[in-house]
Design an enzyme around this catalytic site. Structure first.
Site, PDB file in Angstrom:
ATOM      1  N   GLU A  11       0.823  -1.209   0.000  1.00 35.42           N
ATOM      2  CA  GLU A  11       0.000   0.000   0.000  1.00 35.42           C
ATOM      3  C   GLU A  11       0.865   1.270   0.000  1.00 35.42           C
ATOM      4  O   GLU A  11       0.664   2.184   0.797  1.00 35.42           O
ATOM      5  CB  GLU A  11      -0.959  -0.020   1.184  1.00 35.42           C
ATOM      6  CG  GLU A  11      -1.889  -1.234   1.130  1.00 35.42           C
ATOM      7  CD  GLU A  11      -2.960  -1.270   2.206  1.00 35.42           C
ATOM      8  OE1 GLU A  11      -2.706  -0.782   3.319  1.00 35.42           O
ATOM      9  OE2 GLU A  11      -4.051  -1.802   1.924  1.00 35.42           O
ATOM     10  N   ASP A  67      -8.255  -9.207   3.886  1.00 37.72           N
ATOM     11  CA  ASP A  67      -7.911  -8.136   4.820  1.00 37.72           C
ATOM     12  C   ASP A  67      -8.965  -8.024   5.917  1.00 37.72           C
ATOM     13  O   ASP A  67      -9.789  -7.111   5.892  1.00 37.72           O
ATOM     14  CB  ASP A  67      -7.821  -6.813   4.033  1.00 37.72           C
ATOM     15  CG  ASP A  67      -7.352  -5.656   4.884  1.00 37.72           C
ATOM     16  OD1 ASP A  67      -6.908  -5.895   6.009  1.00 37.72           O
ATOM     17  OD2 ASP A  67      -7.434  -4.510   4.417  1.00 37.72           O
ATOM     18  N   GLU A 104     -12.386  -2.595  12.220  1.00 43.18           N
ATOM     19  CA  GLU A 104     -12.427  -1.830  10.976  1.00 43.18           C
ATOM     20  C   GLU A 104     -13.591  -2.249  10.077  1.00 43.18           C
ATOM     21  O   GLU A 104     -14.396  -1.420   9.665  1.00 43.18           O
ATOM     22  CB  GLU A 104     -11.100  -1.999  10.239  1.00 43.18           C
ATOM     23  CG  GLU A 104     -11.088  -1.323   8.885  1.00 43.18           C
ATOM     24  CD  GLU A 104      -9.748  -1.437   8.172  1.00 43.18           C
ATOM     25  OE1 GLU A 104      -8.807  -2.031   8.733  1.00 43.18           O
ATOM     26  OE2 GLU A 104      -9.653  -0.911   7.043  1.00 43.18           O
TER      27      GLU A 104
HETATM   28  C1  GCU Z   1      -6.015  -2.293   5.799  1.00 45.00           C
HETATM   29  C2  GCU Z   1      -6.358  -0.985   6.450  1.00 45.00           C
HETATM   30  C3  GCU Z   1      -5.203  -0.025   6.401  1.00 45.00           C
HETATM   31  C4  GCU Z   1      -3.946  -0.686   6.952  1.00 45.00           C
HETATM   32  C5  GCU Z   1      -3.700  -2.000   6.239  1.00 45.00           C
HETATM   33  C6  GCU Z   1      -2.557  -2.801   6.839  1.00 45.00           C
HETATM   34  O1  GCU Z   1      -5.885  -2.139   4.431  1.00 45.00           O
HETATM   35  O2  GCU Z   1      -7.470  -0.432   5.825  1.00 45.00           O
HETATM   36  O3  GCU Z   1      -5.552   1.099   7.157  1.00 45.00           O
HETATM   37  O4  GCU Z   1      -2.861   0.146   6.820  1.00 45.00           O
HETATM   38  O5  GCU Z   1      -4.832  -2.807   6.328  1.00 45.00           O
HETATM   39  O6  GCU Z   1      -2.846  -3.832   7.442  1.00 45.00           O
HETATM   40  O7  GCU Z   1      -1.414  -2.443   6.698  1.00 45.00           O
END
Ligand code: GCU
Length: 613
Positions: A240, A319, A347
């Site tokens: 990400e 996730d 979440e």
């Molecule tokens: C999910 C979450 C993010 C987080 C990511 C992770 O995608 O929405 O906020 O950073 O998990 O586990 O790194």
């Protein structure tokens, strides 16, 4: 200072800062609680170094004796007190935690906000610096030790300035915090930024570059001088948008090993997250299937990691969705240290507004995972600065249950939930049974109105609360259900994306055909027509409608049940206020999802209930 400690209401005295060993804390806790819980009884502590985290508890007449390692005696003291407080027999025999590292991952930012935090601001940071109440930290240490947790990573895996200073200019403050948690047997860990050397004149972060290696070696030395027992570093790399070894054409064994070697002389662990996938997928691309990603990136590297590397793998391949099959990667790396990662922060599971007790879900995960392969357990915390630490007062059951499971993964969820309920509220038997049942059923209820038959991601993008059936459909995150007028779901079998082939044979058999696949995962593994007939004779579309109506109905019943429960203030008011929001949420999910499927399929509800146009 907040004195409310949900499952330890009998510990009302603040822990003095002058207590610096687990043994001293154990004595302090026993002294204040025994007269209340077992008048006339005394406690005897014996330290047996070799027992490490383990302990045994015995009773001889009026003497309750605890033997254990340095930290073991503290765990023993809490176990003893919890047994006495709930009227349970003392734990028999040698008590040993099943997993070595029992970790909490806090996603706290230096700014004071918490990524995916639903319980207020950070307990550790505010305004770009450390900012905490030491007495509250000791309270937190007490909570963690009482459920056997022994590592806490204090900052977000997405490391942003100035949190990178945790291993640089903030070392004196880090050392102070570590000293507060040390007597509780809790070691700190920090998340680091893979590109850190580049802010110090090193032109690259390539793990095979000598200058990079030298920078980390030196930095580890500096860090361990300040905090000699730091548990290690946690890393989110190439995930990400975070920097990582891929930029330099290196794989994740090369990337992780470089850091692990820097930590090794000090006994530090390198916890490396496997949450790596293409988050810039073109939705038109049907060859990429996100659940396959972790396995593809890591399985072939089995056996290539340094022995102080721990790969941290999310429990499911996506996730933290409401229901996912267990991650196949857990089965694919027998020669590597693995940690399973859960998410206590709700979440995708109601954001500490909707009630969602996780132990029943974890029971399923523990049953499905390879018990002998996973050595450590991690979870994203649900804690924050709120008075009660977890926002919703019932969300505390998730921290409590997480700790107990990490100690003993063979426990039954009902036992854990009952223990928490009894410790926290000490209600009459009928009320206790009622709350236990409500909590036990809460995950399934939430699932019914939000996640039909294993379909994931029908949730509002970004903040992830509330329904949006196609919210993630055309986005870059690899999260598609592909509903059309005839069918919904992705075929992940051998004839589809092939994800199924990542599993050992028994799972392939189970999930491989719609007939053998459990109903609640059918749409995770298969693309099915709306008129597909399920094992109970209902069509798939009817099952979706039924589940949604039931989920809403069950929430309404839950609200009534809650009103009648003799919960203490302010938990009662807080739970009721959140329940109002849960009711609105459940109705939105039910109506929007049913309408969505009704519009696509053109099929009416067999029972003529209202589905809006
Ligand atoms: C999910 C979450 C993010 C987080 C990511 C992770 O995608 O929405 O906020 O950073 O998990 O586990 O790194």
């Amino acid at each position: 200072m907040n004195k409310r400690l949900t499952w330890l209401p009998f510990l009302t005295e603040d822990i003095p800062a002058s207590l610096v060993t687990p043994e001293q804390i154990a004595r302090f806790e026993l002294e204040q609680a025994l007269p209340k819980l077992a008048p006339g009884k005394t406690a005897q502590l014996t330290i047996v170094d070799a027992m490490e985290e383990g302990c045994t508890i015995q009773q001889h007449g009026d003497v309750l004796s605890i033997s254990g390692g340095k930290v073991g005696v503290l765990y023993g003291a809490y176990k003893l007190l919890m047994s006495l407080a709930t009227g349970h027999p003392l734990p028999e025999g040698d008590q040993q935690p099943r997993y070595g590292l029992r970790m909490l991952n806090c996603w706290d930012n230096a700014s004071g906000d918490i990524e995916r935090g639903y319980s207020g601001r950070s307990l550790f940071f505010e305004n770009g610096k450390f900012d905490y109440d030491p007495a509250r930290m000791r309270q937190l240490g007490r909570m963690l030790a009482s459920v056997g947790l022994n590592v806490m990573c204090i900052n977000n895996v997405n490391v942003r300035y100035p949190a990178d200073q945790l291993i640089e200019s903030w070392l004196p403050e880090l050392a102070e915090l570590a000293a507060i948690f040390r007597p509780f047997g809790v070691k700190l860990m920090v998340s680091i930024d893979y590109s850190a050397p580049m802010r110090h004149g090193v032109p690259t972060a390539d793990p095979l570059d000598k200058q990079v290696q030298a920078w980390w070696t030196k930095q580890a030395e500096i860090v361990y001088q300040a905090v000699p027992d730091l548990a290690g570093f946690l890393v989110k790399a190439d995930s990400e948008g975070r920097p990582g070894p891929f930029t330099y054409g290196r794989n994740h064994a090369e990337g992780a090993n470089m850091l692990a070697r820097a930590l090794k002389p000090f006994g530090g662990k390198l916890v490396w997250r496997c949450f790596v996938y293409n988050c810039r997928q073109d939705w038109r691309d049907t060859t990429t299937d996100r659940p396959k990603a972790a396995y593809e990136h890591y399985a072939y590297l089995d056996g290539q990691f340094e022995d102080n590397v721990i790969l941290q793998i999310k429990n499911g391949p996506f996730d933290f969705q409401v229901r996912e099959p267990v991650s196949p990667l857990l089965y694919a790396m027998p020669k590597t240290n693995l940690a399973m990662e859960f998410q206590l922060a709700q979440e995708y599971t109601g954001q500490q507004v909707d009630i969602y007790a996780m132990p029943p879900m974890w029971r399923e995960v523990y049953d499905d995972m390879p018990a002998d392969k996973v050595m450590s357990i991690a979870a994203v915390t649900n804690l924050g600065r709120d008075e009660n630490y977890t926002g919703h007062p019932f969300a505390a059951v998730n921290l409590f249950g997480y700790g107990l499971f990490a100690w003993d993964p063979d426990l039954q969820p009902e036992k854990i939930i009952r223990l928490w309920t009894r410790l926290t509220y000490g209600m009459d038997q009928l009320s206790e049974d009622t709350l236990v049942n409500l909590l036990m059923g809460s995950r399934r209820t939430y699932e019914k109105y939000t996640a039909p038959l294993g379909l994931c991601w029908m949730v509002s993008p970004n903040h992830h609360y509330g329904p949006s059936p196609s919210g993630y459909e055309y986005q870059a995150w690899g999260t598609y259900h592909k509903a059309d007028r005839d069918a919904v779901g992705i075929d992940r079998t051998a004839s589809g994306t092939g994800y199924l082939l990542q599993y050992p044979e028994e799972f392939q058999k189970l999930y491989g055909t719609p007939e053998t696949c459990p109903d609640l995962l059918k749409l995770f593994f298969h693309r099915l027509r709306y008129d597909y007939v399920m094992s109970d004779g209902r069509t798939m579309i009817q099952r979706i409608y039924d589940d949604h109506f039931e989920g809403l109905e069950e929430t309404r019943t839950m609200a009534e049940t809650l009103k009648a429960l003799p919960l203490p203030s302010p938990d009662k008011e807080e739970a009721l206020e959140r329940m109002e929001r849960q009711l609105v949420n459940a109705r939105e999910w039910c109506d929007i999802t049913n309408t969505f499927f009704r519009r696509y399929s053109g099929i009416e509800d067999a029972h003529g209930r209202t589905i809006y146009r």
